[in-house]
Design a protein around this motif. Sequence first.
Motif, short mmCIF file in Angstrom:
data_model
loop_
_atom_site.label_atom_id
_atom_site.label_comp_id
_atom_site.label_asym_id
_atom_site.label_seq_id
_atom_site.Cartn_x
_atom_site.Cartn_y
_atom_site.Cartn_z
N ARG B 183 0.83 -1.19 0.00
CA ARG B 183 0.00 0.00 0.00
C ARG B 183 0.87 1.25 0.00
NH1 ARG B 183 -4.83 1.34 4.29
NH2 ARG B 183 -5.71 3.05 3.09
N VAL B 187 1.36 4.24 -3.22
CA VAL B 187 1.40 5.70 -3.12
C VAL B 187 2.73 6.21 -3.68
CG1 VAL B 187 1.37 7.65 -1.54
CG2 VAL B 187 -0.12 5.69 -1.12
N ASP B 236 -5.99 3.71 -4.07
CA ASP B 236 -5.87 3.29 -2.68
C ASP B 236 -7.14 2.59 -2.22
OD1 ASP B 236 -4.20 3.34 -0.26
OD2 ASP B 236 -5.92 4.41 0.56
#
Lengths: 281, 261
Positions: B183, B187, B236
């Motif tokens: 995760r 980003v 996300d």
Amino acid sequence: MKVVPSRSSEWVNPVTSQQPASAIIEIDRVSQVFQTSARKDHVALSDISLTIEEGAFVSILGPSGCGKSTLLYIVGGFVNPTSGAVRMKGQAITGPGPDRGPVFQEFALFPWKTVLGNVMYGPRQQRVRAAEAEAQSRALIEMVGLKGYENFYPKELSGGMKQRVALARTLAYHPEVLLMDEPFGALDAHTRTRLQNDLLNIWERDRKTVLFVTHSVDEAVFLSDKVVMMSKSPGRIREVIDIDLPRPRRRNELLLDPRYQKYVVDIERMFDEVDETGSAS
Amino acid sequence: MTSPSALARRAAPMFACIGLLAVWQVASLALKNDSFPTAIEAIRAIPDILGDKESLINILASLRRMAIGFGIAVLVSIPLGLLMGRSRAVAAFFNPLLMVIYPVPKAALMPIIMLWLGVGDITKTLVIFLGVSLPVIYHSFEGAKAVEEKMLWSGAAMGLSPLQRLIRIVLPAALPEILTGCRTGLVLALITMITSEMIARQSGAGNILFNALDMGQYDTVYAMIIIVGAMGICLDAVFERVRARLVRWSEPQFDMPLSFS
Ligand SMILES: Nc1ncnc2c1ncn2[C@@H]1O[C@H](COP(=O)(O)OP(=O)(O)OP(=O)(O)O)[C@@H](O)[C@H]1O
Ligand SMILES: [Mg+2]
């Protein structure tokens, strides 16, 4: 050993149970020294020798920290002893194998698998067909009293339930020797009694060799052929007591049996001594 | 399911966005600066960008590089991190290398990589790859290291080989931690994607943004910022759904809510 007729007698295999007992596991002068963080050597096990006969139920009793788990890990092949050797059927043990099934004090369930998935893991690894593995596993889950929980994840179970899953998971792949580290430690008295009875029934049925670590004197006497009393710092075998009580054992009969009561009282006294004096004397 | 607090939780992200845009609108009106368009002006410019074929191709090219860089990084980093977590020798070999690379901003390597590989897709994808790799390696490493020994022992007793234990015990047991790394990596992929296109101007979403900045088209600049931000939020959100599904077995059972009421 004589085959005593019982409700489980149809399961007793007369051939194996009447053969003269032969050594399946030989623990030969095993010592284990740990380097502690304080950079001092800590002798966890000192010069342990013990022979376990095929089909025997052997309990290890001793105060906390006397090296019971460590001894079990060495027999399992998970830990290499600092010195000495362990043999299974004459072959030196060099590592873990499906002939020796551990049930750990910490359960060590696979948290990403459901109860059924955990129990099926071993049989599937041994290439048992999925349908068959599932049927066997469901039967085992029912036996340990977890019917209805097949699809629960370990985090959704209580401590005692996890312990029962751990037991079923190991029984599922039929190891010749069961290495059980306080498998009933987290159970309430009632479930504990039930599982002791179930374990005895399974054991009387297929006469697996069991090495059973426990804190409980009653439990050790009730289940075992032999009780190994250990003492602490360093861990040593203090005494090996043969439990000469008839089988199959029934709890309600045994509790009233003076011979059983004497074993319990004697071993409890020995336990107290060991706990107070350690190995020094 | 739809208790007031659950509703509030669902609506909260939307309120956050609206609130942010409102503050922007007010600030912009108050500052009256040409280079700071109002939120409404920026939003009005979005359809122009998304309606333009050229821009759309640019943005899709960016996303493609990002997907490739992220994908390769994950495929390489997870096995490496897991091996490092379970083997002291592997960890001892790679740790110093990673420690050298870690503090270097990956975009700062761009000019050097450009000298070797040019300003094309390969350079930019490589930079994204580098940006994503480190957090994924780190989290896989930590996850693998934390796997309970007795679980591996149980597997060994069932007859699993070391490789099988790595794939069938260490990987699933470390998955929650690995996905946390992924995760963060996602980003970072977006960030390195934009910065790589800022340095190697040629195509891509970053290129549109910085070209518009050079030409003083501030509403386009801010519209692009909104688009990139929205991409980040969507990626996300999608990732979080996948993650939650994969590691449902590990989510905590009870919350300890910070209750204000
Ligand atoms: N990995 C280790 N490193 C250092 N010391 C250890 C290690 N494992 C065990 N010991 C030490 O060895 C001794 C025996 O530990 P072990 O876990 O075998 O005891 P135990 O008899 O099983 O105790 P309990 O009944 O509380 O489970 C303890 O004193 C412990 O501190
Ligand atoms: Mg122990």
